[in-house]
Design an enzyme around this catalytic site. Structure first.
Site, PDB file in Angstrom:
ATOM      1  N   LYS A  38       0.812  -1.225   0.000  1.00  8.90           N
ATOM      2  CA  LYS A  38       0.000   0.000   0.000  1.00  8.90           C
ATOM      3  C   LYS A  38       0.845   1.275   0.000  1.00  8.90           C
ATOM      4  O   LYS A  38       0.390   2.313  -0.462  1.00  8.90           O
ATOM      5  CB  LYS A  38      -0.943   0.016   1.206  1.00  8.90           C
ATOM      6  CG  LYS A  38      -2.108  -0.950   1.089  1.00  8.90           C
ATOM      7  CD  LYS A  38      -3.083  -0.796   2.236  1.00  8.90           C
ATOM      8  CE  LYS A  38      -4.204  -1.810   2.146  1.00  8.90           C
ATOM      9  NZ  LYS A  38      -5.191  -1.678   3.204  1.00  8.90           N
ATOM     10  N   GLY A  43      -2.822   0.678  17.487  1.00 10.77           N
ATOM     11  CA  GLY A  43      -2.002   0.453  16.302  1.00 10.77           C
ATOM     12  C   GLY A  43      -1.825   1.744  15.520  1.00 10.77           C
ATOM     13  O   GLY A  43      -2.624   2.691  15.665  1.00 10.77           O
ATOM     14  N   ALA A  91      -3.680   1.037   8.019  1.00 12.23           N
ATOM     15  CA  ALA A  91      -5.125   1.158   8.238  1.00 12.23           C
ATOM     16  C   ALA A  91      -5.408   2.255   9.262  1.00 12.23           C
ATOM     17  O   ALA A  91      -6.361   3.036   9.105  1.00 12.23           O
ATOM     18  CB  ALA A  91      -5.702  -0.178   8.697  1.00 12.23           C
ATOM     19  N   LEU A 148     -11.171  -3.685  12.969  1.00 10.34           N
ATOM     20  CA  LEU A 148     -11.073  -3.683  11.499  1.00 10.34           C
ATOM     21  C   LEU A 148     -10.984  -5.101  10.956  1.00 10.34           C
ATOM     22  O   LEU A 148     -11.211  -5.334   9.775  1.00 10.34           O
ATOM     23  CB  LEU A 148      -9.873  -2.865  11.023  1.00 10.34           C
ATOM     24  CG  LEU A 148      -9.820  -1.380  11.355  1.00 10.34           C
ATOM     25  CD1 LEU A 148      -8.817  -0.681  10.446  1.00 10.34           C
ATOM     26  CD2 LEU A 148     -11.163  -0.700  11.254  1.00 10.34           C
ATOM     27  N   TYR A 193     -12.155  -8.776  10.064  1.00  8.74           N
ATOM     28  CA  TYR A 193     -13.474  -9.349   9.731  1.00  8.74           C
ATOM     29  C   TYR A 193     -13.412 -10.870   9.694  1.00  8.74           C
ATOM     30  O   TYR A 193     -14.416 -11.538   9.477  1.00  8.74           O
ATOM     31  CB  TYR A 193     -13.967  -8.802   8.376  1.00  8.74           C
ATOM     32  CG  TYR A 193     -12.914  -8.891   7.305  1.00  8.74           C
ATOM     33  CD1 TYR A 193     -12.755 -10.047   6.557  1.00  8.74           C
ATOM     34  CD2 TYR A 193     -12.051  -7.833   7.080  1.00  8.74           C
ATOM     35  CE1 TYR A 193     -11.761 -10.142   5.605  1.00  8.74           C
ATOM     36  CE2 TYR A 193     -11.052  -7.920   6.124  1.00  8.74           C
ATOM     37  CZ  TYR A 193     -10.917  -9.073   5.398  1.00  8.74           C
ATOM     38  OH  TYR A 193      -9.922  -9.169   4.459  1.00  8.74           O
TER      39      TYR A 193
HETATM   40  P1  NAP Z   1       0.166  -2.607   9.084  1.00  8.25           P
HETATM   41  O1  NAP Z   1       0.397  -1.400   8.247  1.00  8.25           O
HETATM   42  O2  NAP Z   1       1.149  -3.709   9.093  1.00  8.25           O
HETATM   43  O3  NAP Z   1      -0.032  -2.068  10.586  1.00  8.25           O
HETATM   44  C1  NAP Z   1      -0.276  -2.933  11.682  1.00  8.25           C
HETATM   45  C2  NAP Z   1      -0.172  -2.146  12.990  1.00  8.25           C
HETATM   46  O4  NAP Z   1      -0.452  -3.065  14.049  1.00  8.25           O
HETATM   47  C3  NAP Z   1       1.202  -1.547  13.255  1.00  8.25           C
HETATM   48  O5  NAP Z   1       1.023  -0.320  13.935  1.00  8.25           O
HETATM   49  C4  NAP Z   1       1.846  -2.577  14.195  1.00  8.25           C
HETATM   50  O6  NAP Z   1       2.750  -2.006  15.086  1.00  8.25           O
HETATM   51  C5  NAP Z   1       0.621  -3.055  14.975  1.00  8.25           C
HETATM   52  N1  NAP Z   1       0.809  -4.399  15.499  1.00  8.25           N
HETATM   53  C6  NAP Z   1       1.075  -5.526  14.805  1.00  8.25           C
HETATM   54  N2  NAP Z   1       1.148  -6.584  15.640  1.00  8.25           N
HETATM   55  C7  NAP Z   1       0.970  -6.100  16.901  1.00  8.25           C
HETATM   56  C8  NAP Z   1       0.969  -6.681  18.200  1.00  8.25           C
HETATM   57  N3  NAP Z   1       1.161  -7.984  18.366  1.00  8.25           N
HETATM   58  N4  NAP Z   1       0.734  -5.863  19.260  1.00  8.25           N
HETATM   59  C9  NAP Z   1       0.534  -4.531  19.104  1.00  8.25           C
HETATM   60  N5  NAP Z   1       0.536  -3.927  17.890  1.00  8.25           N
HETATM   61  C10 NAP Z   1       0.742  -4.701  16.804  1.00  8.25           C
HETATM   62  O7  NAP Z   1      -1.214  -3.314   8.705  1.00  8.25           O
HETATM   63  P2  NAP Z   1      -2.564  -2.573   8.243  1.00  8.25           P
HETATM   64  O8  NAP Z   1      -2.608  -2.493   6.774  1.00  8.25           O
HETATM   65  O9  NAP Z   1      -2.709  -1.323   9.032  1.00  8.25           O
HETATM   66  O10 NAP Z   1      -3.658  -3.659   8.660  1.00  8.25           O
HETATM   67  C11 NAP Z   1      -3.935  -3.892  10.013  1.00  8.25           C
HETATM   68  C12 NAP Z   1      -5.173  -4.772  10.149  1.00  8.25           C
HETATM   69  O11 NAP Z   1      -6.312  -4.090   9.654  1.00  8.25           O
HETATM   70  C13 NAP Z   1      -5.079  -6.087   9.385  1.00  8.25           C
HETATM   71  O12 NAP Z   1      -5.633  -7.118  10.181  1.00  8.25           O
HETATM   72  C14 NAP Z   1      -5.938  -5.827   8.164  1.00  8.25           C
HETATM   73  O13 NAP Z   1      -6.519  -7.009   7.643  1.00  8.25           O
HETATM   74  C15 NAP Z   1      -6.993  -4.911   8.744  1.00  8.25           C
HETATM   75  N6  NAP Z   1      -7.615  -4.080   7.696  1.00  8.25           N
HETATM   76  C16 NAP Z   1      -8.942  -4.254   7.466  1.00  8.25           C
HETATM   77  C17 NAP Z   1      -9.555  -3.495   6.497  1.00  8.25           C
HETATM   78  C18 NAP Z   1     -11.032  -3.666   6.231  1.00  8.25           C
HETATM   79  O14 NAP Z   1     -11.482  -3.302   5.157  1.00  8.25           O
HETATM   80  N7  NAP Z   1     -11.785  -4.195   7.177  1.00  8.25           N
HETATM   81  C19 NAP Z   1      -8.819  -2.565   5.745  1.00  8.25           C
HETATM   82  C20 NAP Z   1      -7.462  -2.402   6.026  1.00  8.25           C
HETATM   83  C21 NAP Z   1      -6.864  -3.183   7.004  1.00  8.25           C
HETATM   84  P3  NAP Z   1       4.287  -1.788  14.725  1.00  8.25           P
HETATM   85  O15 NAP Z   1       4.308  -0.572  13.833  1.00  8.25           O
HETATM   86  O16 NAP Z   1       4.908  -1.565  16.055  1.00  8.25           O
HETATM   87  O17 NAP Z   1       4.745  -3.046  14.050  1.00  8.25           O
END
Ligand code: NAP
Length: 270
Positions: free
Chosen positions: A66, A126, A130, A211, A213
């Site tokens: 992304k 987080g 997203a 977020l 699902y």
């Molecule tokens: P991302 O850019 O990788 O960000 C993930 C975030 O979560 C980062 O801030 C990371 O922290 C934190 N994190 C990861 N593992 C963790 C843990 N064990 N404890 C605490 N914090 C943790 O991913 P993203 O694109 O934002 O996606 C995140 C989630 O949202 C995914 O599950 C995705 O499927 C979901 N999502 C859903 C939709 C929807 O349409 N429903 C759309 C977008 C995303 P660090 O920076 O410290 O690593």
């Protein structure tokens, strides 16, 4: 000829985006095919060139591209620039333009759960891609305050300079209690027994949004349910962002009643 759409990512076996887009296209009489494009990191640029060469009309972009994909685009919408991530590309006469439709999907998700934004306070768990779309939406619709909780406080504070960033252990001291939103992947498959915060934290809030699902009800949401707190998962957001992508690709407006019908069909897929 049918237009070609698809999902660009690294590992896509988990995705239901093809089924969602097929439903949206059927509902709206759009003639197209939606493919899964698994592309390795080192082939990202070549992959985009390939889309241009075969006349792909549009792709969604997912983890981990992304942000990386942005440098290969001819132009980027204002909201995607401000968010710092692109999840939808439209190819206009071969030129790729980036958008962020997670922003719109998230707004629809809150509406679905009757969660207001204006003058309300939010805690975001987080600070990744997203979270950035979520926070931009909350700011644009005048949330009163937004507190971010991050593992790496310095990194998050560096990006969100104007917002308060706290550590997970300080959540218990939080005063604002309208809505808590999980934007971390904690609790999704295969790690379904984990929750980024405990029941004690979730029970402090009036609204709980995840977020994730898949599964439909994460551990995090189950705490909200147990305490009879308004709660919603991210499926409506997923549907909403896909609808918005189709609107962009086809220059159309899909009405809200159609969104609800599409959601009901998608719900059966999970
Ligand atoms: P991302 O850019 O990788 O960000 C993930 C975030 O979560 C980062 O801030 C990371 O922290 C934190 N994190 C990861 N593992 C963790 C843990 N064990 N404890 C605490 N914090 C943790 O991913 P993203 O694109 O934002 O996606 C995140 C989630 O949202 C995914 O599950 C995705 O499927 C979901 N999502 C859903 C939709 C929807 O349409 N429903 C759309 C977008 C995303 P660090 O920076 O410290 O690593």
């Amino acid at each position: 000829m049918k237009k070609i759409y698809g999902l660009l990512g690294e590992t896509l076996s988990y995705s239901i985006s093809d089924s969602i887009h097929e439903i949206i296209m059927k509902e709206n009489n759009i003639s197209g095919i939606y493919n899964m494009f698994e592309v390795k990191k080192e082939n990202l640029e070549k992959g985009l060139e390939g889309f241009k060469a075969i006349g792909v009309r549009g792709v969604n972009v997912t983890i981990p591209y992304k942000q990386e994909v942005m440098k290969y685009l001819d132009d980027i919408s204002q909201e995607a620039k401000e968010i710092g991530a692109v999840n939808t590309i439209v190819f206009d006469e071969g030129k790729p333009y980036g958008h962020n439709t997670d922003y719109f999907g998230f707004k629809m998700n809150l509406q679905k759960a009757n969660i207001e934004i204006r003058n309300k306070s939010f805690v975001i768990l987080g600070s990744g891609g997203a979270a950035k779309a979520v926070i931009k939406c909350l700011k644009d619709f005048n949330a009163r305050d937004i507190v971010i909780t991050a593992r790496n406080k310095e990194k998050a504070q560096d990006f969100f300079k104007d917002l308060e960033v706290i550590a997970y252990e300080n959540l218990k001291d939080i005063k604002s209690n309208y809505c808590i939103i999980n934007t971390t992947p904690c609790g999704t498959y295969p790690d379904v027994e984990s929750s980024v915060v405990g029941e004690d934290v979730v029970s402090m809030f009036e609204n709980t949004v995840d977020l994730i699902y898949n599964p439909k009800e994460t551990k995090f949401l189950s705490y909200g349910k147990k305490h009879e707190i308004n709660h919603i998962n991210g499926l409506y957001m997923l549907v909403g962002q896909a609808i918005k992508a189709q609107e962009i690709w086809n220059n159309i407006k899909i009405d809200e009643s159609s969104a609800e019908r599409i959601y009901k069909q998608v719900e059966k897929l999970i």
